[in-house]
Design an enzyme around this catalytic site. Structure first.
Site, mmCIF file in Angstrom:
data_model
loop_
_atom_site.group_PDB
_atom_site.id
_atom_site.type_symbol
_atom_site.label_atom_id
_atom_site.label_comp_id
_atom_site.label_asym_id
_atom_site.label_seq_id
_atom_site.Cartn_x
_atom_site.Cartn_y
_atom_site.Cartn_z
ATOM 1 N N GLU A 173 36.347 28.369 41.875
ATOM 2 C CA GLU A 173 37.166 28.485 40.669
ATOM 3 C C GLU A 173 37.410 29.943 40.282
ATOM 4 O O GLU A 173 38.494 30.298 39.825
ATOM 5 C CB GLU A 173 36.447 27.753 39.527
ATOM 6 C CG GLU A 173 37.329 27.376 38.367
ATOM 7 C CD GLU A 173 36.569 26.439 37.430
ATOM 8 O OE1 GLU A 173 36.315 26.870 36.301
ATOM 9 O OE2 GLU A 173 36.235 25.322 37.834
ATOM 10 N N ASP A 174 36.390 30.793 40.488
ATOM 11 C CA ASP A 174 36.456 32.163 39.988
ATOM 12 C C ASP A 174 36.534 33.231 41.071
ATOM 13 O O ASP A 174 36.593 34.421 40.760
ATOM 14 C CB ASP A 174 35.230 32.453 39.108
ATOM 15 C CG ASP A 174 35.236 31.617 37.831
ATOM 16 O OD1 ASP A 174 36.330 31.218 37.403
ATOM 17 O OD2 ASP A 174 34.145 31.361 37.292
#
Length: 721
Positions: free
Chosen positions: A89-90
């Site tokens: 996600e990051d």
């Protein structure tokens, strides 16, 4: 991206948090600990350079989440997924890279967590509900997903100091509404209390500090009393030769705050702040211990609960009793076995944590999985995201009553649940066809609230169906969802039939039969309207989203359309059995024989009024084209409500004679009330009765006029718009 030649040395080996984390993995075999170590290096490299708002390196967050998962002794794949839960996600790490390094199962776990779209719910409620749907999908496939997600939220709440105050409060409220109830529903009681207390401190920091100081002071003031009770319990159990461990426990800040708020109490009035937990060797001994303690202190009537015989839906088992201690101080005692205590503290996590001693951990997991799948079933029956979230919130809160079916099945329901809630809890078909309930062998209305221990039999009929009024009293999300789904579907189908009838009438008025409309014209109308099927156009007309006259003219734009002077004014025929698609206005209560007129209202379908209804005079003058001529079918086939106003002499028995005359004429009385303003010689009575039409109403009114006490009788109309 992390290279395959992962270095053997630990770049963070001097970090105390990392060393504590590695030490906590002693329950895993050495080869699996090595896999976790590599996952840490992978995550640290992926997040390198990223800083949390608190100023700490980002890796401190996944390390803390993995540490919490390790405390539950979840398997290595779960710990690895916790370390990697933010990398997709990051960072630029892809799922295929995770598959390559750690295998498909771990990649699927991380992918399930990453699909939650940063469940911060920063937009409106619909976005929140959609994200929540995704979370349910992931949780239903693997329980480790929800454990990691809850640990993630717990650590985020602990490190909120650097976050904006408004964001802190929003995330905390969301935790109280969604995450804490999920933890409670899964039996994660320790985590549940911590999530509540952390959220409370973030939303109301001043209240939390004041209450915390008061609790600390009370702890000191009551130390002698609590010690006396504790010693008394130990002494009584010892005298009864019952081996037990006895623990004092303190209620959480938030639970005390809620009790003060709900019952409007001051802190000094909340007496049961403290309680005791008694852990004994086996189930028979729990009941022996209960008897011994009831011999020591008087129990409070109605405060005993046997969750061993009837466990809570989340698997919790224990005996609860409230006793009156020295100086009249009430306190609660919970009595359970060690295995029950494990589940009471850690819920579904006890499946991993106590897998050697807990014989019902697997059964608890099965119950939890079944609950998740029931929520997915609820989702499939609910079209609107916000509505779905509302239903789920109802089911997230703990069940408080248990009722029995005739076959002895125990059904848990929320307090205030009705017979309809039970019917839908058993099966959707039973809920859709229920007509009444036999509660403790007595026939009772469906709206009757059930109480703990009721024996309930649902009576069904093949031709019965749900009605929208049930939504006013049902309590469970499942019942509410099923009723709304049925009503919407029924309304949809009835509106389709009505819309087709209205379009046919409009086309006939223009001199064209519906079957004569070219297919090419229908395709053109469908293309312009955005509908895919002709049936959808009919539905839109019936629901009031489109005007039949407009659709008819668009269908005939390339055909010869007669001039208005050539057009007759045919009426739409109604019989009163069309259902939700046709509604009879309550202001004038039209009945067969009345001249009637209709108007399409968005979302309501066709609303029928009498021609002389006072409530629509202005509306008819302002928008005459909105109104449709309507006529009754010769034999409508049902009864209709009508209001009568009867002025009578104020004599003994007048009401009884009028009611008897109405009943003897074969007419049913729906409602009756008396006008308080009339006193002295005359009284005004208001009856609502069911009649077949104006003819039967006229017969009834003639027979009532023959009663000597009746001075005047008239039909009431136009009371409300």
């Amino acid at each position: 991206m992390v290279a395959d030649n992962t270095p053997d040395f630990l770049p963070a080996e001097d970090d105390p948090a990392y060393r504590v984390f590695i030490d906590s993995l002693s329950y895993l075999p050495p080869d699996e600990i090595e896999v976790v170590r590599k996952a840490y290096l992978f995550s640290e490299a992926a997040h390198r350079g990223q800083i949390r708002q608190s100023g700490e390196p980002y890796i401190t967050h996944p390390l803390a989440v993995a540490g919490a998962i390790a405390e539950w002794q979840v398997d290595a794949k779960g710990v690895v997924a916790a370390l990697l839960h933010d990398v997709m996600e990051d960072t630029s790490v892809s799922k295929s890279e995770i598959v390559e390094h750690f295998g498909q199962p771990v990649a699927d776990l991380v992918d399930g967590l990453s699909k939650l779209d940063k469940l911060e719910f920063q937009s409106q409620e619909d976005a929140q509900a959609e994200n929540f749907r995704k979370m349910l999908m992931a949780m239903a496939s693997d329980l480790r997903v929800v454990l990691i997600k809850l640990a993630d939220r717990h650590h985020n709440l602990q490190t909120m100091a650097a976050v904006r105050a408004d964001k802190r409060r929003r995330i905390a409220r969301e935790t109280l509404e969604i995450y804490a109830p999920i933890a409670n529903r899964l039996g994660l009681n320790t985590l549940f209390s911590e999530l509540q207390d952390l959220s409370f401190q973030l939303i109301y920091p001043m209240r939390a500090r004041v209450l915390g100081r008061a609790l600390k002071a009370a702890r000191g003031n009551r130390r002698e009393l609590l010690s006396r009770i504790l010693e008394g319990i130990k002494g009584k159990l010892g005298t009864a030769q019952i081996e037990a461990q006895v623990f004092g426990r303190e209620k959480s800040l938030y639970s005390i705050y809620r009790k003060m708020l709900d019952k409007r109490l001051s802190f000094s009035q909340v007496l049961d702040v403290y309680g005791f937990r008694v852990v004994v060797g086996d189930v028979p001994t729990t009941y022996l211990a209960l008897g011994a303690l009831h011999g020591l202190y008087k129990p409070v009537p109605g405060k005993f609960k046997d969750y061993i015989a009837i466990p809570k839906p989340n698997g919790y088992q224990s005996l609860h009793t409230t006793l009156i201690g020295p100086h009249g101080t009430p306190f609660e005692v919970q009595i359970r076995t060690p295995a029950m205590d494990n589940v009471a503290q850690e819920g579904v996590a006890s499946h991993w944590l106590y897998k050697d001693s807990d014989s019902f951990g697997a059964e608890l997991q099965q119950k939890t999985t079944k609950w998740f799948h029931s929520l997915l079933d609820l989702q499939s029956a609910t079209g609107d995201s916000s509505e779905f979230l509302d239903h789920v919130k109802v089911d997230l809160f703990p069940h408080e009553i248990y009722v029995f079916t005739p076959k002895g099945r125990i059904i848990p329901l929320p307090r205030g649940a009705t017979a309809v809630d039970l019917a839908y809890a058993v099966h959707t078909d039973i809920g859709n066809h229920c007509v009444t309930a036999r509660i403790n062998f007595n026939l009772m209305p469906l709206a009757t609230e059930l109480t703990n221990g009721d024996r309930v039999e649902i009576v069904t009929a093949a031709d019965a169906h749900p009605v929208a009024d049930w939504l006013n009293f049902v309590k469970t999300g499942r019942a509410r969802s099923k009723i709304r789904h049925y009503v919407k579907t029924a309304h949809h189908d009835e509106s389709t039939v009505l819309g087709e009838k209205m379009l046919d009438e409009e086309l006939r008025a223009l001199g064209v039969a519906a079957a004569e409309v070219p297919v090419a014209r229908w395709k053109s109308v469908l293309r312009d309207s955005g509908n895919k099927l002709v049936k959808e156009v009919y539905t839109d007309i019936g629901l009031g989203f489109r005007l039949a006259g407009v659709v008819a003219r668009r269908l005939l734009t390339k055909e010869k359309v007669p001039q208005p002077s050539d057009r007759g004014e045919p009426s739409l025929i109604v019989r009163g059995t069309e259902g939700l698609a046709v509604q009879f206005a309550p202001c004038c209560q039209p009945i067969p024989g009345d001249p009637i007129i209709g108007s399409i209202w968005k979302g309501k379908g066709l609303v029928i009024h009498t021609h002389d209804c006072p409530a629509i005079r202005k509306a008819r003058s302002a928008r005459p084209t909105k109104w449709i001529n309507v006529e009754w079918e010769p034999e409508p086939g049902q009864l209709f409500s009508v209001r009568l106003q009867i002025v009578v002499q104020n004599t003994l028995g007048a009401l009884g004679r009028i009611a008897t005359e109405i009943s003897s004429s074969g007419t049913n009385i729906e409602h009756v009330n008396m006008d308080d303003k009339h006193t002295g010689l005359y009284t005004t009575l208001h009856f609502t009765v069911k009649v077949a039409g104006r003819t039967s109403l006229a017969r009834l009114m003639r027979s009532l006029r023959r009663i000597p006490e009746v001075v005047r009788i008239s039909r009431e109309q136009g009371l409300t718009a």
